[in-house]
Each structure stands twice: as structure tokens, then as C-alpha cells.
Design a protein around this motif. Sequence first.
Motif, mmCIF file in Angstrom:
data_model
loop_
_atom_site.group_PDB
_atom_site.id
_atom_site.type_symbol
_atom_site.label_atom_id
_atom_site.label_comp_id
_atom_site.label_asym_id
_atom_site.label_seq_id
_atom_site.Cartn_x
_atom_site.Cartn_y
_atom_site.Cartn_z
ATOM 1 N N TYR A 48 39.036 32.683 41.093
ATOM 2 C CA TYR A 48 38.808 33.040 39.686
ATOM 3 C C TYR A 48 39.127 31.857 38.773
ATOM 4 O O TYR A 48 38.426 31.611 37.768
ATOM 5 C CB TYR A 48 39.653 34.244 39.300
ATOM 6 N N LEU A 49 40.206 31.113 39.094
ATOM 7 C CA LEU A 49 40.541 29.931 38.279
ATOM 8 C C LEU A 49 39.419 28.906 38.329
ATOM 9 O O LEU A 49 39.067 28.292 37.287
ATOM 10 C CB LEU A 49 41.843 29.305 38.775
ATOM 11 N N ASN A 50 38.841 28.704 39.505
ATOM 12 C CA ASN A 50 37.738 27.753 39.621
ATOM 13 C C ASN A 50 36.520 28.213 38.822
ATOM 14 O O ASN A 50 35.816 27.402 38.195
ATOM 15 C CB ASN A 50 37.361 27.566 41.086
ATOM 16 N N GLN A 51 36.257 29.540 38.854
ATOM 17 C CA GLN A 51 35.134 30.062 38.073
ATOM 18 C C GLN A 51 35.370 29.854 36.582
ATOM 19 O O GLN A 51 34.453 29.477 35.828
ATOM 20 C CB GLN A 51 34.935 31.550 38.390
ATOM 21 N N LEU A 52 36.599 30.110 36.133
ATOM 22 C CA LEU A 52 36.912 29.904 34.717
ATOM 23 C C LEU A 52 36.771 28.438 34.324
ATOM 24 O O LEU A 52 36.194 28.101 33.266
ATOM 25 C CB LEU A 52 38.343 30.391 34.423
ATOM 26 N N ALA A 53 37.289 27.560 35.194
ATOM 27 C CA ALA A 53 37.239 26.130 34.871
ATOM 28 C C ALA A 53 35.809 25.636 34.761
ATOM 29 O O ALA A 53 35.501 24.763 33.917
ATOM 30 C CB ALA A 53 37.993 25.346 35.950
ATOM 31 N N ALA A 54 34.908 26.193 35.575
ATOM 32 C CA ALA A 54 33.517 25.717 35.562
ATOM 33 C C ALA A 54 32.733 26.244 34.375
ATOM 34 O O ALA A 54 31.663 25.694 34.025
ATOM 35 C CB ALA A 54 32.837 26.129 36.861
ATOM 36 N N THR A 67 30.997 30.331 29.019
ATOM 37 C CA THR A 67 29.557 30.584 29.122
ATOM 38 C C THR A 67 29.269 31.769 30.040
ATOM 39 O O THR A 67 28.161 32.273 30.088
ATOM 40 C CB THR A 67 28.850 29.346 29.686
ATOM 41 N N GLY A 68 30.246 32.194 30.764
ATOM 42 C CA GLY A 68 30.120 33.353 31.644
ATOM 43 C C GLY A 68 31.509 33.791 32.099
ATOM 44 O O GLY A 68 32.480 33.026 31.985
ATOM 45 N N LYS A 69 31.615 34.992 32.579
ATOM 46 C CA LYS A 69 32.917 35.535 32.988
ATOM 47 C C LYS A 69 32.939 35.781 34.499
ATOM 48 O O LYS A 69 31.880 35.968 35.115
ATOM 49 C CB LYS A 69 33.197 36.833 32.242
ATOM 50 N N PRO A 70 34.135 35.803 35.103
ATOM 51 C CA PRO A 70 34.218 36.157 36.525
ATOM 52 C C PRO A 70 33.570 37.513 36.784
ATOM 53 O O PRO A 70 33.616 38.412 35.941
ATOM 54 C CB PRO A 70 35.720 36.180 36.793
ATOM 55 N N ALA A 71 32.989 37.644 37.960
ATOM 56 C CA ALA A 71 32.133 38.801 38.232
ATOM 57 C C ALA A 71 32.899 40.074 38.566
ATOM 58 O O ALA A 71 32.317 41.145 38.561
ATOM 59 C CB ALA A 71 31.192 38.469 39.397
ATOM 60 N N ASP A 72 34.194 39.994 38.874
ATOM 61 C CA ASP A 72 34.924 41.193 39.301
ATOM 62 C C ASP A 72 34.965 42.209 38.164
ATOM 63 O O ASP A 72 35.456 41.893 37.058
ATOM 64 C CB ASP A 72 36.346 40.812 39.716
ATOM 65 N N VAL A 78 40.346 48.187 31.162
ATOM 66 C CA VAL A 78 41.624 47.998 30.472
ATOM 67 C C VAL A 78 42.774 48.342 31.413
ATOM 68 O O VAL A 78 42.784 49.396 32.045
ATOM 69 C CB VAL A 78 41.686 48.868 29.210
ATOM 70 N N TYR A 79 43.719 47.400 31.455
ATOM 71 C CA TYR A 79 44.928 47.555 32.277
ATOM 72 C C TYR A 79 44.598 47.871 33.750
ATOM 73 O O TYR A 79 45.268 48.682 34.403
ATOM 74 C CB TYR A 79 45.842 48.653 31.727
ATOM 75 N N SER A 80 43.596 47.244 34.248
ATOM 76 C CA SER A 80 43.165 47.491 35.626
ATOM 77 C C SER A 80 44.124 46.888 36.649
ATOM 78 O O SER A 80 44.094 47.252 37.823
ATOM 79 C CB SER A 80 41.762 46.919 35.847
ATOM 80 N N GLY A 81 44.925 45.918 36.231
ATOM 81 C CA GLY A 81 45.836 45.255 37.147
ATOM 82 C C GLY A 81 45.363 43.865 37.540
ATOM 83 O O GLY A 81 46.108 43.127 38.202
ATOM 84 N N LEU A 82 44.135 43.465 37.125
ATOM 85 C CA LEU A 82 43.612 42.121 37.405
ATOM 86 C C LEU A 82 43.248 41.481 36.056
ATOM 87 O O LEU A 82 42.448 42.057 35.290
ATOM 88 C CB LEU A 82 42.385 42.211 38.309
ATOM 89 N N TYR A 83 43.840 40.284 35.795
ATOM 90 C CA TYR A 83 43.711 39.693 34.465
ATOM 91 C C TYR A 83 43.438 38.194 34.580
ATOM 92 O O TYR A 83 43.776 37.553 35.567
ATOM 93 C CB TYR A 83 45.009 39.897 33.658
ATOM 94 N N TRP A 84 42.806 37.641 33.481
ATOM 95 C CA TRP A 84 42.713 36.179 33.340
ATOM 96 C C TRP A 84 42.980 35.799 31.902
ATOM 97 O O TRP A 84 42.835 36.614 30.995
ATOM 98 C CB TRP A 84 41.372 35.624 33.829
ATOM 99 N N GLN A 85 43.361 34.533 31.723
ATOM 100 C CA GLN A 85 43.658 34.043 30.368
ATOM 101 C C GLN A 85 43.470 32.536 30.344
ATOM 102 O O GLN A 85 43.815 31.840 31.301
ATOM 103 C CB GLN A 85 45.103 34.399 29.989
ATOM 104 N N ALA A 152 44.938 30.835 33.723
ATOM 105 C CA ALA A 152 45.806 31.716 34.529
ATOM 106 C C ALA A 152 45.021 32.935 34.986
ATOM 107 O O ALA A 152 44.221 33.493 34.223
ATOM 108 C CB ALA A 152 47.025 32.140 33.730
ATOM 109 N N ALA A 153 45.233 33.308 36.231
ATOM 110 C CA ALA A 153 44.707 34.567 36.785
ATOM 111 C C ALA A 153 45.884 35.325 37.381
ATOM 112 O O ALA A 153 46.739 34.737 38.055
ATOM 113 C CB ALA A 153 43.643 34.298 37.840
ATOM 114 N N ALA A 154 45.945 36.606 37.109
ATOM 115 C CA ALA A 154 47.118 37.398 37.525
ATOM 116 C C ALA A 154 46.687 38.742 38.096
ATOM 117 O O ALA A 154 45.619 39.265 37.765
ATOM 118 C CB ALA A 154 48.055 37.611 36.334
ATOM 119 N N ILE A 155 47.560 39.271 38.944
ATOM 120 C CA ILE A 155 47.336 40.590 39.520
ATOM 121 C C ILE A 155 48.652 41.354 39.524
ATOM 122 O O ILE A 155 49.738 40.758 39.643
ATOM 123 C CB ILE A 155 46.757 40.474 40.954
ATOM 124 N N ASP A 156 48.557 42.639 39.349
ATOM 125 C CA ASP A 156 49.748 43.503 39.329
ATOM 126 C C ASP A 156 50.390 43.523 40.724
ATOM 127 O O ASP A 156 49.732 43.791 41.736
ATOM 128 C CB ASP A 156 49.334 44.913 38.913
#
Length: 449
Positions: A48-54, A67-72, A78-85, A152-156
Motif C-alpha cells: 500500500y505504501l508503494n501504491q501511495l508513493a507512486a 491520482t488514484g487510491k489503493p484498491a482495497d 469507516v473505521y474498517s481497521g485498515l487505514y492510510w495517511q 503511513a499504512a496501518a491495520i488494527d
Amino acid sequence: MRLRSLRLRLLLAAACAIALALTAAGLGIVFLFERHVERRIGAELDTYLNQLAARITFSEENTPRLTGKPADPRFEKVYSGLYWQVHDEGSQAALRSRSLWDATLKLPQDRPALGTIHIHDIPGGPRGTQLLVHERRLAYATPAGEKILRLAAAIDRQEITALSAAFGKDVLASLLVLGLALLLAAWLQVNVGLRPLAMIRRGLAEMREGRSERLDVDVPAELAPLVGELNALLESQAKAMQRARDRAADLAHGFKTPLTALLADARRLREKGEDGIAAEIEHTADLMRAQIERELTRSRIRNAAAAPVDVAAVATAIINTLRRTPHAESLVFETHVEDGLAARIERDDLHEVLGNLLENAARHARRKVLLRAARQGALVRIDIEDDGPGIPAAQRDALIDRGKRLDASGAGSGLGLAIANDVLDHYGQTLTLEHSECGGLKASFTLPA
């Protein structure tokens, strides 16, 4: 309390060892699984970090945008437990996934080296959750100059914990089944391992019953020294008993001459008219000879294995001998012996028992002596009856214990019943005296078949 069962000790030791081993294995497997899951999830976060960086670009105002967001799809829940910033260190502007809603990832205040991935566990995520965060600082060249962004990419953490807990339940069920199988295997192993001891016990029982002389030496190497020592002890005991029997025989021969001389003196006194004194001396000599015979009988009893002995043959030989004696020549001897009946006893011992009992019955019978012998389960039962006056019930036990004579006027010492009981006692049996249907005494005993 000490456990006296060797089998139980071994099984308890095996159960404890199995429980400790399976507990350690279960904890280790769950720990390794959790680490594997964490590495696998970490690899996804790095993707996910690589996708964000690109997909980062900058607007005319020099602010970062995607220009685009990760596909997950979890990033859109909301509050799914998987986040990016994405955080701009210069302008403090931030982009974040919809799943964060109004929250932000509170990253540590440190400044990791550019390009490297740093892993954090941070508290205070959405709804107070514990988060596993993968972070990367990157430098971007823009028309306005270099921009430093923290991706940053995070998971619960709860998702990892739930996966580990579910896996732990599966492992627990599997380990319980494995533990039961191992306990069964341990039970089989203990029983197989203790089987030679059971063989030794059976060997000792056969020796006690007179069916063998020594323990079988075909045992495992660990038990061979024990069996060898037991056999050596038995050999030493047999030699000691043989020496004792020899000394007893020598003692009997030593007494024979003085007793003969004593009886000769009694005859001379009787010739001189001293009948009273002669009778007392003869009675005393008779008692001494009978007591010596009893002790000699005890000393002759062997501990060796006894082969089956034909009961009818021994009984017939004794009866034929008794028929030639004055007090038995007019008697009728009835024998009812089961065909092929054999008792496991030394021939001399059986001859001693039947001889004493038949002689006693013949001495007191009026017209008839009856002998019955038949198999009774694993034993041979023999009954000898006569039609004589019998013995009062209150005096029977004393007669066996001490060999007491109830008719002091007859010949012999009256120790025959006690001698027979001594021999039977060696084989674990007892002589029983009862009233006979013939009117006299009934002597009964059993022997191993």
C-alpha cells in the motif's frame, strides 16, 4: 502419599511430559503463526505504501494529492481497521483514507531516514484501537523545492489477535487429540515394557506351585542381572536345604542305636517282671521315634518342581502294603479314583500323606476303609473315610496340630495326621477332619492338578 504402582508412576510421568511438551509446542506454534501473519500483513502494508508513493502528485499550490487510491475496499469503509495517511512535514497538510473518517494517525515525532520503512505499534487509533503502522519518509522534487512526505499504512491489531485466537483454538483441538493418542501410545509402551516383570512374577508363582525349579533366563538385558541373582539365591537355598536334610538324616541314624538299646532294656525289664517300667520306656521310645519321623518328613519336603503323579497307582501300592499288616488284613478297602487322575506333588510326599491317612483309617476301622479321589476345578480332591469310632469335633484340630493320640493303648505314636498336614501345608493346602457317613472319621484334602 507414595505411589506404589510402577505402572501408574510411569503413566503419570509420561502424562506430565506429554502435557509439558504439547503446551510448549502449542505456545510456540501460535507464536510462530502470529509472527507469520504479522509479516504477511506487513508485506501488504508495504505494498500500500508503494501504491501511495507512486500516485502522489502536487497541485499548482504545491500541495500533495493522489491520482488514484489503493484498491482495497476497506479503505472506503469507516473505521474498517485498515487505514492510510500522507502527511506533508512542511505545510502540515494531510491526506487520509475515508476509513479514518475524522481521525488521524498519530505518528511518533522522530524523523526516520528517507526511503526506509519503519514499523510502529501506536495506541490511540480510531475508537481507541491499537494499530500496527508501517511508515516511510520520501522526498519529492517540486517546482517550489523539495517536499518531505510521511506515508503511513496501518491495520488494527485486533485483526491479528483474532486470527491468532482462532488459530490457537484449532491448534488446541489438534493437540488434545494428539495428546490422547500419545497417552494411549504411552500406555501401550508401559504395558509392553512391564511385560517381562509379569513373566518373572508368573515364573515365581510356578516355582511356588512346584511347576518349575528356576526362572527363565530369556529376559531383556536390563532384567537379566535380576533374574540371575534370583536364580543364584534359589540355588544357594536349595543347597542349604539339601545340607539340612542330610544333617537331619544323620541325626536320625544317630538316634537309631540309642533307641534300639533303650527298647532292648525295656524287653529285659519285662522279662524280669517289671512290666510297668518296661511299658513306660517303650511308650517314651515310641514317642521319640515318631517325633523323629515327623521332623525327618519335614526335612524331606522339597522345593523342586513336581511332575504330575498318578493318584491311583500310589494309593494302590499303599493299600496292597497295608493288607499284609495284622490290623488291616481283614478290612475291605474301597477305592473310587477318577481315571487318569494326577496330582502335582512329589511322589514321596503323596506317598507320605496317603500312607499316614490310610494307615490311620485302617487302624481305627471296624470293617471298611473308603478312598475317593476326583478332579475339582484346578485341584484334585481326596477323601479317606473309615467306619471306626470317629473323633469328637472338639478334639480334631488339636489332633492335627500336635499329633495327639486319642487311644494310648494302640500301636504307633499318633503323629500320622500331623505329619500329613505338615506335608500338605508345604503345597498351600490343609487337612480337614470331619464326621464320615460311614460312621467314623473322614480326612479330606486337595492338591494342585
